[in-house]
Structures are given as structure tokens and as C-alpha cells.
Motif scaffolding. Structure first.
Motif, PDB file in Angstrom:
ATOM      1  N   ILE A  91       0.835  -1.207   0.000  1.00 17.36           N
ATOM      2  CA  ILE A  91       0.000   0.000   0.000  1.00 17.36           C
ATOM      3  C   ILE A  91       0.862   1.246   0.000  1.00 17.36           C
ATOM      4  N   GLY A  92       2.008   1.172   0.660  1.00 11.97           N
ATOM      5  CA  GLY A  92       2.897   2.329   0.707  1.00 11.97           C
ATOM      6  C   GLY A  92       4.156   2.000   1.466  1.00 11.97           C
ATOM      7  N   ARG A  93       5.134   2.884   1.333  1.00  8.91           N
ATOM      8  CA  ARG A  93       6.403   2.710   2.042  1.00  8.91           C
ATOM      9  C   ARG A  93       6.992   4.072   2.319  1.00  8.91           C
ATOM     10  N   SER A  94       7.860   4.124   3.325  1.00  6.34           N
ATOM     11  CA  SER A  94       8.562   5.368   3.622  1.00  6.34           C
ATOM     12  C   SER A  94       9.823   5.054   4.403  1.00  6.34           C
ATOM     13  N   ARG A  95      10.690   6.046   4.468  1.00  2.00           N
ATOM     14  CA  ARG A  95      11.900   5.974   5.274  1.00  2.00           C
ATOM     15  C   ARG A  95      11.577   6.596   6.622  1.00  2.00           C
ATOM     16  N   VAL A  96      12.057   5.981   7.701  1.00  2.00           N
ATOM     17  CA  VAL A  96      11.753   6.461   9.048  1.00  2.00           C
ATOM     18  C   VAL A  96      13.011   6.403   9.905  1.00  2.00           C
ATOM     19  N   GLY A  97      12.867   6.809  11.155  1.00  2.00           N
ATOM     20  CA  GLY A  97      13.955   6.712  12.126  1.00  2.00           C
ATOM     21  C   GLY A  97      15.166   7.537  11.749  1.00  2.00           C
ATOM     22  N   GLY A  98      14.938   8.764  11.257  1.00  2.00           N
ATOM     23  CA  GLY A  98      16.064   9.576  10.828  1.00  2.00           C
ATOM     24  C   GLY A  98      16.731   8.964   9.610  1.00  2.00           C
ATOM     25  N   ASP A  99      15.921   8.338   8.763  1.00  2.00           N
ATOM     26  CA  ASP A  99      16.378   7.707   7.520  1.00  2.00           C
ATOM     27  C   ASP A  99      17.261   6.489   7.784  1.00  2.00           C
ATOM     28  N   THR A 100      16.894   5.686   8.814  1.00  2.00           N
ATOM     29  CA  THR A 100      17.670   4.487   9.138  1.00  2.00           C
ATOM     30  C   THR A 100      16.901   3.197   8.879  1.00  2.00           C
ATOM     31  N   ALA A 101      15.644   3.311   8.464  1.00  2.00           N
ATOM     32  CA  ALA A 101      14.835   2.114   8.236  1.00  2.00           C
ATOM     33  C   ALA A 101      13.783   2.403   7.166  1.00  2.00           C
ATOM     34  N   THR A 102      13.325   1.328   6.544  1.00  2.00           N
ATOM     35  CA  THR A 102      12.234   1.407   5.581  1.00  2.00           C
ATOM     36  C   THR A 102      11.038   0.682   6.169  1.00  2.00           C
ATOM     37  N   VAL A 103       9.874   1.319   6.106  1.00  2.00           N
ATOM     38  CA  VAL A 103       8.642   0.639   6.494  1.00  2.00           C
ATOM     39  C   VAL A 103       7.797   0.442   5.239  1.00  2.00           C
ATOM     40  N   ILE A 104       7.240  -0.746   5.125  1.00  2.00           N
ATOM     41  CA  ILE A 104       6.387  -1.095   3.995  1.00  2.00           C
ATOM     42  C   ILE A 104       5.050  -1.523   4.569  1.00  2.00           C
ATOM     43  N   PHE A 105       3.981  -0.833   4.174  1.00  2.77           N
ATOM     44  CA  PHE A 105       2.642  -1.189   4.627  1.00  2.77           C
ATOM     45  C   PHE A 105       1.990  -2.097   3.605  1.00  2.77           C
ATOM     46  N   LEU A 106       1.438  -3.207   4.117  1.00  4.35           N
ATOM     47  CA  LEU A 106       0.756  -4.185   3.283  1.00  4.35           C
ATOM     48  C   LEU A 106      -0.696  -4.282   3.722  1.00  4.35           C
ATOM     49  N   GLY A 107      -1.569  -4.592   2.764  1.00  2.00           N
ATOM     50  CA  GLY A 107      -2.978  -4.789   3.087  1.00  2.00           C
ATOM     51  C   GLY A 107      -3.587  -5.854   2.199  1.00  2.00           C
ATOM     52  N   LEU A 108      -4.675  -6.400   2.673  1.00  2.00           N
ATOM     53  CA  LEU A 108      -5.447  -7.347   1.879  1.00  2.00           C
ATOM     54  C   LEU A 108      -6.403  -6.555   0.990  1.00  2.00           C
ATOM     55  N   PRO A 109      -6.882  -7.131  -0.105  1.00  2.00           N
ATOM     56  CA  PRO A 109      -7.782  -6.397  -1.005  1.00  2.00           C
ATOM     57  C   PRO A 109      -8.985  -5.819  -0.244  1.00  2.00           C
ATOM     58  N   GLY A 110      -9.265  -4.561  -0.492  1.00  2.00           N
ATOM     59  CA  GLY A 110     -10.401  -3.893   0.124  1.00  2.00           C
ATOM     60  C   GLY A 110     -10.188  -3.458   1.556  1.00  2.00           C
ATOM     61  N   ASP A 111      -8.968  -3.583   2.072  1.00  2.00           N
ATOM     62  CA  ASP A 111      -8.688  -3.213   3.452  1.00  2.00           C
ATOM     63  C   ASP A 111      -7.518  -2.239   3.474  1.00  2.00           C
ATOM     64  N   GLY A 112      -7.243  -1.673   4.622  1.00  2.00           N
ATOM     65  CA  GLY A 112      -6.141  -0.729   4.752  1.00  2.00           C
ATOM     66  C   GLY A 112      -4.823  -1.438   5.012  1.00  2.00           C
ATOM     67  N   GLY A 113      -3.796  -0.649   5.328  1.00  2.00           N
ATOM     68  CA  GLY A 113      -2.471  -1.171   5.619  1.00  2.00           C
ATOM     69  C   GLY A 113      -2.434  -1.797   6.992  1.00  2.00           C
ATOM     70  N   ARG A 114      -2.712  -3.078   7.083  1.00  2.00           N
ATOM     71  CA  ARG A 114      -2.817  -3.764   8.373  1.00  2.00           C
ATOM     72  C   ARG A 114      -1.529  -4.413   8.841  1.00  2.00           C
ATOM     73  N   LEU A 115      -0.554  -4.524   7.948  1.00  2.00           N
ATOM     74  CA  LEU A 115       0.707  -5.161   8.313  1.00  2.00           C
ATOM     75  C   LEU A 115       1.855  -4.251   7.895  1.00  2.00           C
ATOM     76  N   GLU A 116       2.715  -3.934   8.844  1.00  2.00           N
ATOM     77  CA  GLU A 116       3.886  -3.101   8.579  1.00  2.00           C
ATOM     78  C   GLU A 116       5.134  -3.961   8.664  1.00  2.00           C
ATOM     79  N   LEU A 117       5.886  -4.015   7.578  1.00  2.00           N
ATOM     80  CA  LEU A 117       7.183  -4.677   7.570  1.00  2.00           C
ATOM     81  C   LEU A 117       8.244  -3.607   7.745  1.00  2.00           C
TER      82      LEU A 117
END
Length: 136
Positions: A29-55
Motif C-alpha cells: 500500500i505504501g512505504r517510507s523511510r523512518v527513524g532519521g532515515d535508518t529504516a524502511t517501512v512497507i505497509f501491506l494490506g489485503l484487497p479492500g482493506d487498509g495497511g494492516r501489516l507493517e514490515l
């Protein structure tokens, strides 16, 4: 509190994790850099739902994370029946820890698979909470 919005897990290999969760039906669903640019977060979701899982992928991390004895599992219901779902997952090299079973008499058939980092994911033929009705 109003809503549980997501669960976060730390992973080591972006491609393997995205392939695993993609096989379970999740899409990015989306991704961004976080932690002062020290990590990547990737949001995943099932069809028809929001970003329920963050890797979360921490830069430079190569050692596996200790999952710990407090972690249990993520739970998902299957849409086409357990046997069909397991056959589909087998095409992606994903096998259950053991054959599906009922955790209690009359309960839904369940089984567990593990993601590339060792996190357990429970697959259920139906949500057992549905038997409790709605809180309110």
C-alpha cells in the motif's frame, strides 16, 4: 481507543518477505523511510482493506531477530477453503507446519505457516470470534 490499525514485524529480506506475504494475498500500500532515515517501512494490506501489516527493514541489519516467547502469530481467514489455499501456497513453496486441524471440537480448521523470518501465520477457515457475536 477506537481501532487496531496495524501490526509491525521486523524483517531482514525485503524480496523474500514481500513474496511470502504476496502469496498470502497482501499487496503493498505504501512505504517510507523512518527513524532519521535508518529504516524502511512497507505497509501491506489485503484487497479492500487498509495497511494492516507493517514490515520494517532496519538498514544494515543482517542478524536474525529474536522473535521471543511472547510473540504468538498473525491470523488470517482463507477465502476458498483450507485445502484450496494450501494447494495454492504450495505453488509458492509455502508448506504448513502440520496438516490442518480443529483446535477444539466444532472450531474452524486451522494450520500455521512461517514467513521467511520465522514469524508464525495462522490460517483459519473462519473467524472464531464470529461465534461470539458483536461487542457492544
Amino acid at each position: 481507543m477506537q481501532e487496531l490499525i496495524h501490526t509491525m514485524i521486523r524483517v531482514l529480506d525485503e524480496e523474500r518477505s514481500l513474496a511470502f506475504y504476496g502469496a498470502l494475498g497482501f499487496g503493498e500500500i505504501g512505504r517510507s523511510r523512518v527513524g532519521g532515515d535508518t529504516a524502511t517501512v512497507i505497509f501491506l494490506g489485503l484487497p479492500g482493506d487498509g495497511g494492516r501489516l507493517e514490515l520494517t527493514l532496519n538498514d544494515g541489519r543482517t542478524e536474525p531477530y529474536e522473535i521471543g516467547e511472547g510473540y504468538g502469530h498473525i491470523a488470517l481467514t482463507v477465502s476458498d477453503g483450507m485445502d484450496a489455499e494450501l494447494a495454492r501456497l504450495a505453488e509458492h513453496g509455502i508448506e504448513p507446519e502440520r496438516p490442518p486441524y480443529e483446535a477444539y471440537p466444532g472450531g474452524p480448521r486451522i494450520c500455521f505457516v512461517r514467513d521467511p523470518d520465522g514469524y508464525r501465520v495462522e490460517l483459519l477457515e473462519r473467524n472464531p470470534v464470529d461465534a461470539f457475536g458483536t461487542a457492544g
